[in-house]
Design a protein around this motif. Structure first.
Motif, mmCIF file in Angstrom:
data_model
loop_
_atom_site.group_PDB
_atom_site.id
_atom_site.type_symbol
_atom_site.label_atom_id
_atom_site.label_comp_id
_atom_site.label_asym_id
_atom_site.label_seq_id
_atom_site.Cartn_x
_atom_site.Cartn_y
_atom_site.Cartn_z
ATOM 1 N N LYS A 456 0.708 -1.150 0.111
ATOM 2 C CA LYS A 456 -0.074 0.120 0.104
ATOM 3 C C LYS A 456 1.022 1.150 0.100
ATOM 4 C CE LYS A 456 -3.646 2.465 2.542
ATOM 5 N NZ LYS A 456 -4.729 2.311 3.611
ATOM 6 N N GLU A 457 0.630 1.949 -0.960
ATOM 7 C CA GLU A 457 1.739 3.096 -1.190
ATOM 8 C C GLU A 457 1.828 4.058 0.160
ATOM 9 O OE1 GLU A 457 3.009 6.538 -4.563
ATOM 10 O OE2 GLU A 457 1.468 4.895 -5.013
ATOM 11 N N ASN A 458 2.916 4.339 0.443
ATOM 12 C CA ASN A 458 3.429 5.123 1.690
ATOM 13 C C ASN A 458 2.848 4.642 2.967
ATOM 14 O OD1 ASN A 458 4.469 7.344 -0.047
ATOM 15 N ND2 ASN A 458 2.478 8.110 -0.625
ATOM 16 N N SER A 459 2.755 3.046 2.978
ATOM 17 C CA SER A 459 2.194 2.819 4.154
ATOM 18 C C SER A 459 2.948 1.284 4.440
ATOM 19 C CB SER A 459 0.595 2.273 3.989
ATOM 20 O OG SER A 459 0.409 1.626 5.071
ATOM 21 N N TYR A 460 3.193 0.332 3.719
ATOM 22 C CA TYR A 460 3.769 -0.889 3.852
ATOM 23 C C TYR A 460 4.056 -1.311 2.542
ATOM 24 C CZ TYR A 460 -0.780 -2.936 3.230
ATOM 25 O OH TYR A 460 -2.065 -3.454 2.701
#
Length: 704
Positions: A456-460
């Motif tokens: 998940k972009e900019n998350s994990y």
């Protein structure tokens, strides 16, 4: 890694992303394609006394051991070298103006920190020295040429070096087997954990931080999941886990590479043609559609060709050092015929032998398995560090069948099974809109020990153990790797304190928050003792006023509070450096250079000498969001440079946006760092200084 790590390369180290010179005298040189190029100083700054006047476009550079003269070939004939008892090195050149791209064109193509240096600085003398060092084979002469480039980088200051970084590594003691390599990330399948390590929920789905899961707390986001389109260390780190290159550095190796997808290699006598025997049984695993694709020499040829075709900034290493159109896939029988003709040499583990058959070559490398063809790599000129480039993750081999889909068989036939690689131009387009890039960017597929399971972009990002990994002898220390993205340093501290992550990237200012911690009987480990070959620096846009004036750049170099930055921002985890080569690599020198110190009065004086009124200029300082160290650096510069009279603002951008702006010259001043792409001094002076001038000739003569 790199640049922008490749390096970079840009790198995630010390808790932030880092984007894989002597004396001078002589006359001015003008850019072959840009009127705003820096010119060399018209007055001598040499410590040697010169009695002979040099022609206008000839430069003299003095190091501790040599005197280097560099200039156009037609003007060098009238030079009478003065040695002062030192070795004389004469570099003459002829510019190929017709094939030298304009700086504005390179900006439009986004080639900053790629085909041209990040400052978009061009000087023919500098470029000729870069080419001379690349083509020279004598290590002693190369070192002197590198010193000359260090001197020029220090004098012209297209980038101002803030310092050389020390490593800050923070992790829990249950993690075992950690090691350090200057260009490659650790392989997380080679690390392990105490089986009794605690189990902590991560907060992402049902994942837990357990002894078989390596969890990393970090910042930023990879530039791309396509290895051909990433030139920063986060992307390179991911591909070191999910991909395989022809050769690699095994753990802490730096002197020689080890086999990876190539099980053996050899070259012709002058080193312009290399042959790599490809390992059989390797499969690219597509988790998105649960398919596998066998890898062979055609995939290797396609991978290299595709990197150049897409034309991202990272492709400069392929364009510069390799002739991909002349390279091709061979069968074992075709290679055997080449070997039987003689003059093919193999070097491995201290042995150098002329090999006459494929069996002889494989025996030298100790390999007795099956093979999947041979990749013939052609170089336009010999280049000693080429194997180091081949270990870079951007050259991770991709499956031609996966990326081309239903066009695969047609493309295979059109290229005559990899014999005519330029036929692939009908199936791969230039630039980021290419369909193969868009596929790999969103759904990456590789051959390495892990695969990208979900993100998940900019998350994990979650990497899972590859069930089809070719190295069946490998005993995985971890079954998965999870990157937890948190751009707030305080948030990352909390992730570490609660053992949600095993290791964490932190700015030095937060070092006291993680010292002396314990968790369920385990201690944390904070390492700070390693001086890395990583330089942190600010970059001027030399195609904009007032930064196209070298005196302005020198003036601003005197308006940087270096000691304050080192002590307050980096907590001492940085040492001074004054040019584009780290200590103690060949070419680093302190002879005759300017050791810039914080001197606002000197800065004001030099601005007056430059003839500019600072109050008429607006300067935007930019840094990447979430990087608190860089934010503090730019805030300090805003304060000091405003006192000089400039109108200064500070702005941040998310990492991918930041890279896009800086690569296209859409900036005034930015801060970044450089992790080497490969272990040679050329990989600092070239990316830092080369202005993309093309030459018909570059000649080196040595006297004394």
């Amino acid at each position: 890694m790199k640049k922008v790590m490749a390096a970079l390369f840009l790198v995630f180290v010390l808790g932030f992303a880092v984007v894989a010179s002597g004396c001078i005298s002589g006359g001015g040189t003008t850019s072959s394609s840009s009127s705003s190029t820096t010119t060399s100083s018209s007055s001598s700054t040499s410590t040697a006394t010169s009695t002979a006047k040099l022609p206008k476009d000839v430069m003299k550079i003095e190091t501790d051991k040599s005197v280097i003269y560099v200039g156009p070939k037609d003007e060098m004939a009238s030079v009478t070298p003065e040695s002062g008892g030192k070795k004389v090195i004469i570099v003459s050149y002829v510019v190929d103006k017709a094939n030298t791209p304009s700086v504005s064109k390179l900006m439009q193509e986004g080639q900053g920190f790629g085909e041209i240096n990040p400052a978009f600085f061009r000087d023919e003398h500098v470029d000729a020295l870069v080419m001379a060092a690349r083509r020279e084979t004598d290590p002693a002469i190369r070192t002197e040429l590198f010193k000359g480039l260090y001197i020029l980088g220090n004098k012209y200051a297209p980038e101002v070096i803030l310092g050389q970084n020390k490593q800050l590594r923070v992790y829990w003691s249950w993690v075992k087997g950690r090691y350090y390599h200057p260009t490659l990330a650790e392989r997380y399948d080679l690390l392990s954990e105490d089986p009794n390590a605690p189990v902590v929920p991560i907060g992402i789905g049902n994942y837990k931080n357990d002894p078989k899961t390596y969890v990393i707390g970090t910042i930023g986001w990879p530039e791309s999941f396509d290895p051909a389109w990433t030139y920063e260390t986060f992307g390179w780190e991911v591909w070191h886990e999910v991909g395989d290159t022809l050769v690699t550095y095994w753990k802490e190796e730096t002197e020689q590479v080890s086999p990876d997808l190539a099980v053996a290699w050899a070259h012709n006598k002058d080193g312009t043609v290399w042959y790599f025997v490809i390992r059989d049984g390797v499969k690219a695993y597509d988790p998105w559609d649960n398919k596998v694709y066998p890898i062979n020499a055609v995939d290797v040829a396609f991978t290299f060709w595709r990197v150049q075709r897409l034309g991202h900034s990272v492709s400069w290493m392929v364009k510069t050092f390799m002739d991909i159109s002349a390279s091709q896939a061979l069968t074992e029988d075709e290679f055997n015929k080449i070997l039987q003709s003689g003059d093919i040499i193999a070097d491995y583990k201290g042995k150098s032998e002329q090999v006459k058959s494929l069996n002889d070559l494989l025996n030298l490398f100790g390999y007795n398995g099956k093979t999947a063809g041979v990749f013939k790599l052609v170089l336009p000129k010999p280049y000693a560090p080429v194997l180091g480039i081949l270990a870079d993750p951007f050259l991770s081999v991709v499956s031609m069948q996966y990326v081309l889909g239903d066009k695969y068989q047609e493309a295979l036939k059109a290229s005559d099974n990899g014999k005519k690689p330029d036929a692939w131009a009908a199936y791969v387009q230039k630039g980021e809109n290419d369909a193969t890039h868009q596929l790999m960017h969103k759904k990456p597929v590789g051959t390495g020990p892990f695969y990208v399971k979900e993100y998940k972009e900019n998350s994990y990002i979650v990497l899972e153990k590859n069930p089809y990994y070719w190295n069946t002898a490998n005993k995985f220390g971890h079954d998965r790797v999870i990157y937890v993205i948190n751009n707030d340093a305080g948030g990352r501290v909390q992730l570490f304190q609660t053992a949600t992550v095993d290791t964490v990237a932190l700015p030095p200012e937060r070092i006291n928050d993680v010292k002396g911690l314990t968790f369920k009987g385990y201690k944390d480990i904070v390492q700070t003792n390693l001086l890395q070959p990583i330089l942190t620096f600010i970059v001027f846009n030399t195609q904009k006023e007032p930064f196209n004036n070298p005196k302005v750049r020198e003036a601003l170099a005197y308006a940087i509070p270096y000691d304050q930055i080192i002590q307050t921002v980096y907590k001492g985890l940085m040492v001074r450096n004054w040019g584009p080569i780290p200590k103690p690599w060949p070419g680093y020198t302190e002879y005759g250079i300017t050791k810039y110190t914080y001197d606002p009065n000197k800065a004001k004086q030099m601005l007056q000498e430059a003839g500019i009124d600072p109050t008429k200029y607006k300067i935007q300082l930019i840094y990447n969001s979430g990087n608190s160290a860089r934010e503090k650096i730019m805030t300090l510069l805003q304060n000091v440079w405003s006192q000089l009279g400039f109108q200064v603002t500070v702005t941040s951008y998310e990492w991918p946006v930041y890279l896009g702006k800086t690569e296209k010259g859409d900036y005034d001043v930015y801060v970044v760092g450089w992790v080497p792409d490969y272990l040679d001094s050329d990989n600092w002076v070239g990316p830092f200084l080369y202005g993309a001038t093309k030459f018909k000739e570059v000649n080196v003569q040595v006297k004394g």
